[in-house]
Design a protein around this motif. Sequence first.
Motif, PDB file in Angstrom:
ATOM      1  N   ILE A 169       6.247  -4.771  -4.517  1.00 19.44           N
ATOM      2  CA  ILE A 169       5.067  -3.910  -4.546  1.00 19.44           C
ATOM      3  C   ILE A 169       5.291  -2.675  -3.677  1.00 19.44           C
ATOM      4  N   VAL A 170       5.746  -2.895  -2.449  1.00 22.77           N
ATOM      5  CA  VAL A 170       5.917  -1.780  -1.516  1.00 22.77           C
ATOM      6  C   VAL A 170       7.020  -0.832  -1.984  1.00 22.77           C
ATOM      7  N   SER A 171       8.125  -1.384  -2.468  1.00 22.87           N
ATOM      8  CA  SER A 171       9.203  -0.518  -2.943  1.00 22.87           C
ATOM      9  C   SER A 171       8.764   0.266  -4.179  1.00 22.87           C
ATOM     10  N   SER A 172       7.996  -0.354  -5.069  1.00 20.46           N
ATOM     11  CA  SER A 172       7.495   0.353  -6.253  1.00 20.46           C
ATOM     12  C   SER A 172       6.545   1.469  -5.864  1.00 20.46           C
ATOM     13  N   ILE A 173       5.685   1.203  -4.888  1.00 17.84           N
ATOM     14  CA  ILE A 173       4.750   2.228  -4.427  1.00 17.84           C
ATOM     15  C   ILE A 173       5.509   3.452  -3.919  1.00 17.84           C
ATOM     16  N   ARG A 174       6.555   3.207  -3.143  1.00 14.16           N
ATOM     17  CA  ARG A 174       7.307   4.333  -2.568  1.00 14.16           C
ATOM     18  C   ARG A 174       8.169   5.034  -3.616  1.00 14.16           C
ATOM     19  N   GLU A 175       8.875   4.254  -4.438  1.00 17.92           N
ATOM     20  CA  GLU A 175       9.823   4.846  -5.386  1.00 17.92           C
ATOM     21  C   GLU A 175       9.135   5.531  -6.562  1.00 17.92           C
ATOM     22  N   GLU A 176       7.979   4.980  -7.009  1.00 19.43           N
ATOM     23  CA  GLU A 176       7.295   5.537  -8.182  1.00 19.43           C
ATOM     24  C   GLU A 176       6.084   6.386  -7.813  1.00 19.43           C
ATOM     25  N   ASP A 177       5.856   6.576  -6.511  1.00 17.07           N
ATOM     26  CA  ASP A 177       4.681   7.333  -6.042  1.00 17.07           C
ATOM     27  C   ASP A 177       3.396   6.772  -6.637  1.00 17.07           C
ATOM     28  N   VAL A 178       3.245   5.464  -6.510  1.00 14.83           N
ATOM     29  CA  VAL A 178       2.047   4.789  -7.012  1.00 14.83           C
ATOM     30  C   VAL A 178       0.824   5.303  -6.271  1.00 14.83           C
ATOM     31  N   SER A 179      -0.245   5.576  -7.027  1.00 14.34           N
ATOM     32  CA  SER A 179      -1.479   6.072  -6.423  1.00 14.34           C
ATOM     33  C   SER A 179      -2.636   5.094  -6.570  1.00 14.34           C
ATOM     34  N   LEU A 180      -2.474   4.071  -7.452  1.00 14.94           N
ATOM     35  CA  LEU A 180      -3.588   3.164  -7.718  1.00 14.94           C
ATOM     36  C   LEU A 180      -3.055   1.777  -8.036  1.00 14.94           C
ATOM     37  N   LEU A 181      -3.704   0.770  -7.465  1.00 14.96           N
ATOM     38  CA  LEU A 181      -3.429  -0.615  -7.819  1.00 14.96           C
ATOM     39  C   LEU A 181      -4.659  -1.454  -7.547  1.00 14.96           C
ATOM     40  N   CYS A 182      -4.662  -2.673  -8.066  1.00 18.66           N
ATOM     41  CA  CYS A 182      -5.713  -3.642  -7.792  1.00 18.66           C
ATOM     42  C   CYS A 182      -5.073  -4.860  -7.156  1.00 18.66           C
ATOM     43  N   ALA A 183      -5.793  -5.506  -6.252  1.00 25.13           N
ATOM     44  CA  ALA A 183      -5.209  -6.654  -5.562  1.00 25.13           C
ATOM     45  C   ALA A 183      -6.310  -7.574  -5.065  1.00 25.13           C
ATOM     46  N   ALA A 184      -6.173  -8.852  -5.377  1.00 24.47           N
ATOM     47  CA  ALA A 184      -7.086  -9.848  -4.827  1.00 24.47           C
ATOM     48  C   ALA A 184      -6.909  -9.902  -3.314  1.00 24.47           C
ATOM     49  N   PRO A 185      -7.920 -10.377  -2.572  1.00 21.89           N
ATOM     50  CA  PRO A 185      -7.765 -10.487  -1.114  1.00 21.89           C
ATOM     51  C   PRO A 185      -6.508 -11.237  -0.702  1.00 21.89           C
ATOM     52  N   ALA A 186      -6.113 -12.262  -1.486  1.00 21.70           N
ATOM     53  CA  ALA A 186      -4.902 -13.019  -1.153  1.00 21.70           C
ATOM     54  C   ALA A 186      -3.666 -12.126  -1.204  1.00 21.70           C
ATOM     55  N   LYS A 199     -24.237 -20.828  -7.551  1.00 25.54           N
ATOM     56  CA  LYS A 199     -25.033 -21.855  -8.219  1.00 25.54           C
ATOM     57  C   LYS A 199     -24.130 -22.894  -8.855  1.00 25.54           C
ATOM     58  N   LYS A 200     -23.035 -22.446  -9.396  1.00 25.08           N
ATOM     59  CA  LYS A 200     -22.088 -23.357 -10.035  1.00 25.08           C
ATOM     60  C   LYS A 200     -20.996 -23.752  -9.048  1.00 25.08           C
ATOM     61  N   ASP A 201     -20.391 -24.850  -9.299  1.00 22.89           N
ATOM     62  CA  ASP A 201     -19.341 -25.342  -8.416  1.00 22.89           C
ATOM     63  C   ASP A 201     -18.007 -24.709  -8.778  1.00 22.89           C
ATOM     64  N   ILE A 202     -17.882 -23.436  -8.492  1.00 22.47           N
ATOM     65  CA  ILE A 202     -16.665 -22.686  -8.794  1.00 22.47           C
ATOM     66  C   ILE A 202     -15.895 -22.464  -7.506  1.00 22.47           C
ATOM     67  N   ILE A 203     -14.607 -22.649  -7.577  1.00 17.61           N
ATOM     68  CA  ILE A 203     -13.723 -22.308  -6.467  1.00 17.61           C
ATOM     69  C   ILE A 203     -12.926 -21.087  -6.903  1.00 17.61           C
ATOM     70  N   ILE A 204     -12.939 -20.034  -6.098  1.00 20.82           N
ATOM     71  CA  ILE A 204     -12.164 -18.836  -6.405  1.00 20.82           C
ATOM     72  C   ILE A 204     -11.029 -18.753  -5.398  1.00 20.82           C
ATOM     73  N   SER A 205      -9.836 -19.096  -5.835  1.00 21.87           N
ATOM     74  CA  SER A 205      -8.678 -19.145  -4.948  1.00 21.87           C
ATOM     75  C   SER A 205      -7.651 -18.108  -5.389  1.00 21.87           C
ATOM     76  N   GLY A 206      -7.429 -17.117  -4.559  1.00 23.73           N
ATOM     77  CA  GLY A 206      -6.471 -16.064  -4.898  1.00 23.73           C
ATOM     78  C   GLY A 206      -6.855 -15.305  -6.147  1.00 23.73           C
ATOM     79  N   GLY A 207      -8.153 -15.201  -6.420  1.00 30.13           N
ATOM     80  CA  GLY A 207      -8.628 -14.481  -7.598  1.00 30.13           C
ATOM     81  C   GLY A 207      -8.742 -15.329  -8.847  1.00 30.13           C
ATOM     82  N   GLU A 208      -8.310 -16.608  -8.781  1.00 27.99           N
ATOM     83  CA  GLU A 208      -8.378 -17.496  -9.946  1.00 27.99           C
ATOM     84  C   GLU A 208      -9.591 -18.424  -9.829  1.00 27.99           C
TER      85      GLU A 208
END
Length: 536
Positions: free
Chosen positions: A243-260, A421-430
């Motif tokens: 991720i970090v190398s792609s950001i630097r090499e491709e001049d990435v300006s936008l991405l999305c990332a779960a808190p994990a 309300k529902k018994d949902i577990i959200i782990s790493g965005g899943e």
Amino acid sequence: METPLIVTDFLEQAREYYGDQEAVVGAAGDRFTYAELGERTDRFAAALQERGIEKGDRVAVLDPNTHYHLEAAFGAMQLGAVHTPLNYRLEPDDYEYILSDAGVDAIYADYEYAEKIEGIRDEVPTETFVTNDADAVDGEWEDFDDVISDTGTEFDQPEMAEDEIITINYTSGTTGDPKGVCRTHRTETIHAYLMSIYHEITDDDTYLWTLPMFHVNGWGHIYAVTGMGATHVCTRGVNPDQIVSSIREEDVSLLCAAPAVLNQLIDYYESEGEPEMTGEEQVRVTTAGSAPPEATIRAVEDRFGWYLKHLYGATETGPLITISDAKRLMTDDNRFEIKKRQGMGVLGTDVRVVDEDGEDVPRDDGTLGEIVVRGNQIMDRYWNKPEATEEAFNDRVAGYYHTGDLATVDENGLIAIRDRKKDIIISGGENISSIELEDTLFDHDAVADAAVIPAPSDEWGETPKAFVVPSNDDPDNPPVSADELTEFTRNQLAGYKVVRRVEYVEELPKTATGKTQKYELRQREWADEDRMIGEG
């Protein structure tokens, strides 16, 4: 004048005005202009049509964020076929259910995951099987590049209407079997417009694919990034160094990332001696799911030099329905508190928090209610599930999609999720179904009773924890160890669903009618946290 909103227009827009500009940087480093991407897409559409795929047929895509996903998705949609992306973290039984439930006619599967499909191909209605490396896959699979090289670019494109289903995104089965969320040309198009606005996407953006494309069509980015003529940088999974190398090499300006993922990047930043985290462009990052803790937001903004936005939604909602980026309400003192909230409704979206009578809760940031929403980006229906559709839109308030999330509203109208309300577990965005995990545990002879809840996790936001009554009624000396139970679930479930923690107890808290009171377990587990939803 009214013209229909059709998702294939996004690709047409890009190749008309940006044909010679770079469209995609492949995961293996190969590069394509929009003209080349368009040609490959046309060829795949023609190949599908030669194999009998027609408007309305379902075409599944199982791929870890490579350029093949974009080509297969747009190729299918150019025929009016229904793009059906699959979560690449599932197991063969999950795929058998989805492919059968959707009646999938053709599938493109990345070579790394095609084996899971090969094992169940005789049990599903699918007849066309394509992969990106046929030599690496057992069974009779056609090779994507061979298929498009042997096919021309001409195909008969049918007339399409904006209210027709163009994609089915399957939920993670949080209340039983996965449900197919049906989205039309219109809902996808309007959602992509909203993403373009709130992510401030422009033609000189470079978008890094860390968010899975199967997640509600990559939160609509397969459309928005393409339509704006920006550049896609593809990946195979999430790796902080990449991720970090792609950001630097491709001049990435936008991405999305779960808190994990943000936490993984922070660990990488600290372990690697605080490397430069941007190229020449400033980086904007959007996170969703469980709100990141303040320490995470501070690290991302103050140490990385990125700008973070926090959005909220669900598969059924596009997902975008609220965003925390309320700049005019932010001060130096409240900036991080606002960014942790799910925020305000986006344009054209009616987001409410209502009590059990369907009345709006007061703006006191203390009264709990369920988040309900209506808007042009909300799903059309659940595939072949009319009763579930009826309930989802008419539980507390008629005509609103009911999220099942419980929240409060502050004086500015900004919402903050406090519980579910529902018994949902959200782990790493899943999304993980506690019911599915409990059913798995009950299959073990050593388990007399069990309840699974989300437990706080610094790495994943939440992680599944099981409270287990052992069959010998002796929690101090159970017939099977906690590690053995964890391994038992690992052998039966997708990796991200594994029960990570087990606590043996004499009994579970019950209501007078014998129902397990998970709320008591959650209260105890989250006693040291600010709120009962995973924030690390």
